[in-house]
Design a protein around this motif. Structure first.
Motif, PDB file in Angstrom:
ATOM      1  N   ARG A  26      10.303  50.442  45.376  1.00 38.10           N
ATOM      2  CA  ARG A  26      11.594  51.160  45.510  1.00 38.10           C
ATOM      3  C   ARG A  26      11.407  52.588  45.022  1.00 38.10           C
ATOM      4  NH1 ARG A  26      14.419  46.080  44.267  1.00 38.10           N
ATOM      5  NH2 ARG A  26      14.394  46.879  41.878  1.00 38.10           N
ATOM      6  N   LYS A  29       9.423  55.447  46.690  1.00 43.38           N
ATOM      7  CA  LYS A  29      10.057  56.032  47.780  1.00 43.38           C
ATOM      8  C   LYS A  29      10.604  57.307  47.462  1.00 43.38           C
ATOM      9  CE  LYS A  29      11.189  51.793  50.265  1.00 43.38           C
ATOM     10  NZ  LYS A  29      12.422  51.007  50.499  1.00 43.38           N
ATOM     11  N   VAL A  30      11.007  57.583  46.226  1.00 37.96           N
ATOM     12  CA  VAL A  30      11.368  58.913  45.575  1.00 37.96           C
ATOM     13  C   VAL A  30      10.452  59.618  44.873  1.00 37.96           C
ATOM     14  CG1 VAL A  30      13.215  59.855  44.244  1.00 37.96           C
ATOM     15  CG2 VAL A  30      13.900  57.734  45.795  1.00 37.96           C
ATOM     16  N   TYR A  61      22.098  55.503  33.673  1.00 35.59           N
ATOM     17  CA  TYR A  61      21.661  56.318  34.951  1.00 35.59           C
ATOM     18  C   TYR A  61      21.158  57.477  34.389  1.00 35.59           C
ATOM     19  CZ  TYR A  61      24.466  52.974  37.248  1.00 35.59           C
ATOM     20  OH  TYR A  61      24.865  51.557  37.863  1.00 35.59           O
ATOM     21  N   MET A  67      17.193  63.815  41.259  1.00 40.40           N
ATOM     22  CA  MET A  67      16.952  62.117  41.159  1.00 40.40           C
ATOM     23  C   MET A  67      18.041  61.731  40.334  1.00 40.40           C
ATOM     24  SD  MET A  67      13.206  61.465  39.865  1.00 40.40           S
ATOM     25  CE  MET A  67      12.341  62.951  39.421  1.00 40.40           C
ATOM     26  N   ARG A  68      18.009  60.381  40.580  1.00 45.38           N
ATOM     27  CA  ARG A  68      18.886  59.504  39.855  1.00 45.38           C
ATOM     28  C   ARG A  68      17.903  58.202  39.435  1.00 45.38           C
ATOM     29  NH1 ARG A  68      23.654  57.759  42.423  1.00 45.38           N
ATOM     30  NH2 ARG A  68      22.610  55.871  42.815  1.00 45.38           N
ATOM     31  N   THR A  70      17.683  54.387  37.697  1.00 42.92           N
ATOM     32  CA  THR A  70      18.617  53.381  37.161  1.00 42.92           C
ATOM     33  C   THR A  70      17.885  52.458  36.398  1.00 42.92           C
ATOM     34  OG1 THR A  70      20.014  53.640  39.206  1.00 42.92           O
ATOM     35  CG2 THR A  70      20.479  51.602  37.611  1.00 42.92           C
ATOM     36  N   THR A  80      15.658  51.282  40.108  1.00 37.00           N
ATOM     37  CA  THR A  80      15.547  52.233  41.235  1.00 37.00           C
ATOM     38  C   THR A  80      15.621  53.365  41.095  1.00 37.00           C
ATOM     39  OG1 THR A  80      15.981  52.238  43.641  1.00 37.00           O
ATOM     40  CG2 THR A  80      18.074  52.089  42.022  1.00 37.00           C
ATOM     41  N   HIS A  82      16.953  57.376  43.219  1.00 34.31           N
ATOM     42  CA  HIS A  82      17.304  57.931  44.445  1.00 34.31           C
ATOM     43  C   HIS A  82      17.238  59.231  44.370  1.00 34.31           C
ATOM     44  CE1 HIS A  82      19.156  54.132  45.652  1.00 34.31           C
ATOM     45  NE2 HIS A  82      19.252  53.843  44.524  1.00 34.31           N
ATOM     46  N   SER A  83      17.290  59.786  45.501  1.00 33.75           N
ATOM     47  CA  SER A  83      17.378  61.265  45.549  1.00 33.75           C
ATOM     48  C   SER A  83      18.852  61.583  45.692  1.00 33.75           C
ATOM     49  CB  SER A  83      16.597  61.889  46.680  1.00 33.75           C
ATOM     50  OG  SER A  83      15.087  61.618  46.669  1.00 33.75           O
ATOM     51  N   ILE A  84      19.028  62.822  45.009  1.00 35.88           N
ATOM     52  CA  ILE A  84      20.458  63.031  45.105  1.00 35.88           C
ATOM     53  C   ILE A  84      20.521  64.707  45.183  1.00 35.88           C
ATOM     54  CG2 ILE A  84      21.432  61.228  43.491  1.00 35.88           C
ATOM     55  CD1 ILE A  84      21.518  63.263  41.230  1.00 35.88           C
TER      56      ILE A  84
END
Length: 87
Positions: A26, A29-30, A61, A67-68, A70, A80, A82-84
């Protein structure tokens, strides 16, 4: 907002940060790094003074650049990334 005590706890336990094979999948991917580099990079992000750290429920977080990340607050497992959008 996270108080200093929680931030200091995460920083003092930064060496406990790890992930699972599914977590690597996961996160890659970022963050486009090899598995060997990935966790050290996340540890460096946590220690960076520009990083924003919050805690909601059982998770930290970590906000850095776009990015974030977790992280479970009980076992320090990176769940994980994530792009933000730009903050």
């Amino acid at each position: 907002m996270l108080d200093e005590k929680c931030i200091n706890l995460l920083l003092s336990d930064v060496d406990k940060i790890h992930t699972t094979e599914l977590g690597y999948q996961r996160i890659r991917k970022v963050i486009k790094l090899s598995d060997a580099q990935l966790i050290n990079y996340i540890k460096d992000i946590v220690k960076n003074s520009e990083t924003i750290i919050t805690k909601r429920g059982k998770n930290y977080y970590i906000y850095f650049e776009n990015m974030r990340i977790t992280i479970n607050s009980y076992n320090y497992c990176v769940i994980t990334a994530h792009s933000i959008g730009t903050k």
